[in-house]
Design an enzyme around this catalytic site. Structure first.
Site, mmCIF file in Angstrom:
data_model
loop_
_atom_site.group_PDB
_atom_site.id
_atom_site.type_symbol
_atom_site.label_atom_id
_atom_site.label_comp_id
_atom_site.label_asym_id
_atom_site.label_seq_id
_atom_site.Cartn_x
_atom_site.Cartn_y
_atom_site.Cartn_z
ATOM 1 N N HIS A 256 0.777 -1.229 -0.091
ATOM 2 C CA HIS A 256 -0.099 0.159 -0.003
ATOM 3 C C HIS A 256 1.036 1.652 0.399
ATOM 4 C CE1 HIS A 256 -3.557 2.850 0.410
ATOM 5 N NE2 HIS A 256 -4.547 2.011 0.360
ATOM 6 N N ASP A 307 -8.353 -5.855 -0.239
ATOM 7 C CA ASP A 307 -8.608 -6.138 -1.248
ATOM 8 C C ASP A 307 -8.335 -7.883 -0.930
ATOM 9 O OD1 ASP A 307 -9.550 -5.007 -3.130
ATOM 10 O OD2 ASP A 307 -7.923 -4.134 -3.403
HETATM 11 N N1 COA Z 1 3.522 -8.207 -3.446
HETATM 12 C C1 COA Z 1 5.067 -8.198 -3.499
HETATM 13 N N2 COA Z 1 5.606 -6.874 -3.963
HETATM 14 C C2 COA Z 1 5.385 -5.510 -3.505
HETATM 15 C C3 COA Z 1 4.187 -5.459 -3.579
HETATM 16 C C4 COA Z 1 3.576 -7.187 -3.523
HETATM 17 N N3 COA Z 1 2.283 -6.994 -3.780
HETATM 18 N N4 COA Z 1 3.489 -4.022 -3.363
HETATM 19 C C5 COA Z 1 5.040 -3.807 -3.555
HETATM 20 N N5 COA Z 1 6.083 -4.617 -3.734
HETATM 21 C C6 COA Z 1 7.265 -3.995 -3.724
HETATM 22 C C7 COA Z 1 8.086 -3.494 -4.929
HETATM 23 O O1 COA Z 1 7.922 -4.958 -5.839
HETATM 24 C C8 COA Z 1 8.567 -2.239 -4.530
HETATM 25 O O2 COA Z 1 9.808 -2.961 -4.146
HETATM 26 P P1 COA Z 1 11.202 -2.998 -4.589
HETATM 27 O O3 COA Z 1 11.289 -1.672 -3.788
HETATM 28 O O4 COA Z 1 12.111 -4.152 -3.985
HETATM 29 O O5 COA Z 1 11.044 -2.443 -6.590
HETATM 30 C C9 COA Z 1 7.528 -2.016 -3.223
HETATM 31 O O6 COA Z 1 7.581 -3.461 -2.650
HETATM 32 C C10 COA Z 1 7.201 -0.790 -3.517
HETATM 33 O O7 COA Z 1 6.510 -1.192 -4.626
HETATM 34 P P2 COA Z 1 5.317 -0.315 -4.883
HETATM 35 O O8 COA Z 1 4.802 -0.763 -6.354
HETATM 36 O O9 COA Z 1 6.943 0.741 -5.770
HETATM 37 O O10 COA Z 1 4.301 0.683 -4.775
HETATM 38 P P3 COA Z 1 3.034 1.515 -5.014
HETATM 39 O O11 COA Z 1 3.558 1.680 -3.505
HETATM 40 O O12 COA Z 1 3.691 2.693 -6.422
HETATM 41 O O13 COA Z 1 2.176 0.743 -4.874
HETATM 42 C C11 COA Z 1 0.231 -0.995 -4.733
HETATM 43 C C12 COA Z 1 1.550 0.490 -4.145
HETATM 44 C C13 COA Z 1 -0.812 -1.418 -3.987
HETATM 45 C C14 COA Z 1 0.150 -0.110 -6.061
HETATM 46 C C15 COA Z 1 1.421 -2.443 -4.847
HETATM 47 O O14 COA Z 1 1.502 -2.267 -3.112
HETATM 48 C C16 COA Z 1 0.596 -3.468 -5.471
HETATM 49 O O15 COA Z 1 1.010 -2.834 -6.562
HETATM 50 N N6 COA Z 1 0.037 -3.946 -4.789
HETATM 51 C C17 COA Z 1 -0.460 -4.792 -5.076
HETATM 52 C C18 COA Z 1 -1.994 -5.086 -5.294
HETATM 53 C C19 COA Z 1 -3.149 -4.756 -4.673
HETATM 54 O O16 COA Z 1 -3.053 -5.684 -3.687
HETATM 55 N N7 COA Z 1 -3.942 -3.555 -4.937
HETATM 56 C C20 COA Z 1 -4.877 -2.715 -4.215
HETATM 57 C C21 COA Z 1 -3.987 -1.831 -3.052
HETATM 58 S S1 COA Z 1 -5.499 -1.426 -2.161
#
Ligand code: COA
Length: 371
Positions: A256, A307
């Site tokens: 998140h 979710d």
């Molecule tokens: N599974 C594995 N690794 C994850 C992850 C996940 N669900 N969510 C984040 N990470 C890791 C990323 O790979 C990244 O790692 P790194 O720094 O080693 O590259 C780090 O955590 C930061 O992730 P990032 O995608 O840059 O965070 P964000 O703030 O841009 O995105 C979300 C937030 C929610 C979009 C992201 O966590 C995600 O894609 N989650 C899965 C989808 C989800 O559940 N969405 C519902 C949100 S309520």
């Protein structure tokens, strides 16, 4: 340039507050835990829209307005009947909400009063659209909404054609409360950007639905269920999840932008999922979810988000997977609407800048001279 606008404050709001460090969420200052324990979706909507909890009389009148606005025009049903049966429900919802705007008696009125009426009609009738689609695509006639059931119970009734177990309706009602608003998330931001151009409420809600649909946002709950089904058996869960993490695949339902601790809504949904596993069963979706959570959080300090457990909760309620994200929309429309009113009340169009990184001083080449 701040990628993804992380940490950028793009709006002021008095609607909901997230304490990401301690994993807490408040609507209009009230802890989500108290609302999930004591409120209803209808009451929570009134809280979000009017800024405070309604009196008993106001609540009764608000609930009655919800009931009076559940039906959708036949023309919208016809439009849905003309859509290919394979259309995902989120696409049907996006199309139907857009198509509803010319049928709204106050379509061209952008006053606050008209917008509250419009959101009431939209919030009250969104479950009817979704339930009707479930019937239409299965070659069944849509069922008219009932006037003696709550918002949540009426949705389950329209989907299945029979009065739901009050416990199932209560679970869904809690889910709706928990999803109703969440700061400046992507879909709410989309709604506010559209409203900031002084476009209309329906357009703002359509923008929000299109954004919510994405798997990184509301679409994640459907992906979580698909992952649970693919794993299928608690014994396989740890190995599969480890493999996904080794392959740098994101595990849906985790991570998140704002929460550093677990999402407080996930704690509620975890409890609901466990209770359903213990009462109506089958247990395995909850058991697999627990193994996934332990495996993911054992490897990386990622918070579990809203979710993750909502997937197994909706599945136990018998809701088709492609209706999980539409269910999120049924609830979040309350928050989107409140944000649209707030945006109009102190508006300045959103117009950030981009940093140009493309080529410069490029000459135009006539088409016949291009290689
Ligand atoms: N599974 C594995 N690794 C994850 C992850 C996940 N669900 N969510 C984040 N990470 C890791 C990323 O790979 C990244 O790692 P790194 O720094 O080693 O590259 C780090 O955590 C930061 O992730 P990032 O995608 O840059 O965070 P964000 O703030 O841009 O995105 C979300 C937030 C929610 C979009 C992201 O966590 C995600 O894609 N989650 C899965 C989808 C989800 O559940 N969405 C519902 C949100 S309520």
């Amino acid at each position: 340039m701040i990628k993804g606008l992380e940490g950028v404050i793009a709006a002021q709001t008095a609607i909901s507050q997230i304490d990401g460090i301690n994993g807490r969420l408040f609507y209009r200052g009230i802890d989500i835990d108290e609302l999930a324990e004591h409120s209803t979706f209808e009451e929570t909507t009134a809280l979000l829209w009017y800024g405070r909890l309604p009196t008993a009389h106001q609540l009764e009148s608000f609930k009655q307005k919800f009931i009076n606005n559940r039906q959708i025009p036949y023309e919208i049903l016809s439009l849905m009947m003309a859509m290919p049966k394979k259309t995902p429900t989120m696409e049907v919802l996006r199309t139907a909400i857009s198509a509803l705007s010319p049928y709204d008696p106050e379509d061209l009125d952008n006053s606050l009063e008209a917008n509250v009426h419009k959101s009431l009609r939209l919030t009250a009738s969104m479950p009817t659209v979704i339930a009707a689609w479930e019937r239409i695509r299965n070659n069944q006639w849509p069922i008219l909404p009932r006037t003696d059931l709550s918002h949540a119970a009426n949705f389950l009734y329209m989907m299945n054609g029979e009065e739901p177990d009050p416990k199932a309706a209560a679970v869904l009602d809690k889910c709706l409360i928990l999803h109703a608003d969440h700061g400046l998330n992507a879909s709410t931001f989309a709604a506010r950007v559209t409203a900031s151009a002084m476009s209309d409420l329906h357009s703002a809600i359509v923008s929000a639905i299109g954004t919510l649909k994405g798997p990184l946002h509301g679409g994640a709950n459907e992906q979580v269920m698909r992952m649970l089904l693919e794993i299928g058996n608690p014994e396989r869960a740890e190995q599969i999840v480890r493999g996904m993490m080794d392959g740098k695949k994101k595990i849906m339902g985790f991570g998140h932008r704002v929460y550093k601790a677990d999402d407080p809504r996930a704690a509620w949904l975890q409890r609901l999922s466990r209770e359903q596993a213990e009462t109506i069963g089958p247990r395995k979706w909850y058991d697999i979810s627990e193994i996934i959570r332990k495996t993911v959080q054992g490897a990386k300090p990622l918070p579990v988000n809203v979710d993750f457990y909502s997937a197994s909760v909706y599945y136990a309620l018998g809701i088709p997977i492609d209706m999980f994200t539409p269910l999120f929309a049924i609830s979040r429309v309350a928050g989107w609407s409140a944000h649209v009113y707030e945006q109009y009340s102190d508006n300045r169009i959103y117009r950030p800048e981009s940093e140009y990184i493309g080529p410069v001083n490029v000459s135009y080449v006539p088409v016949e001279q291009r290689g």
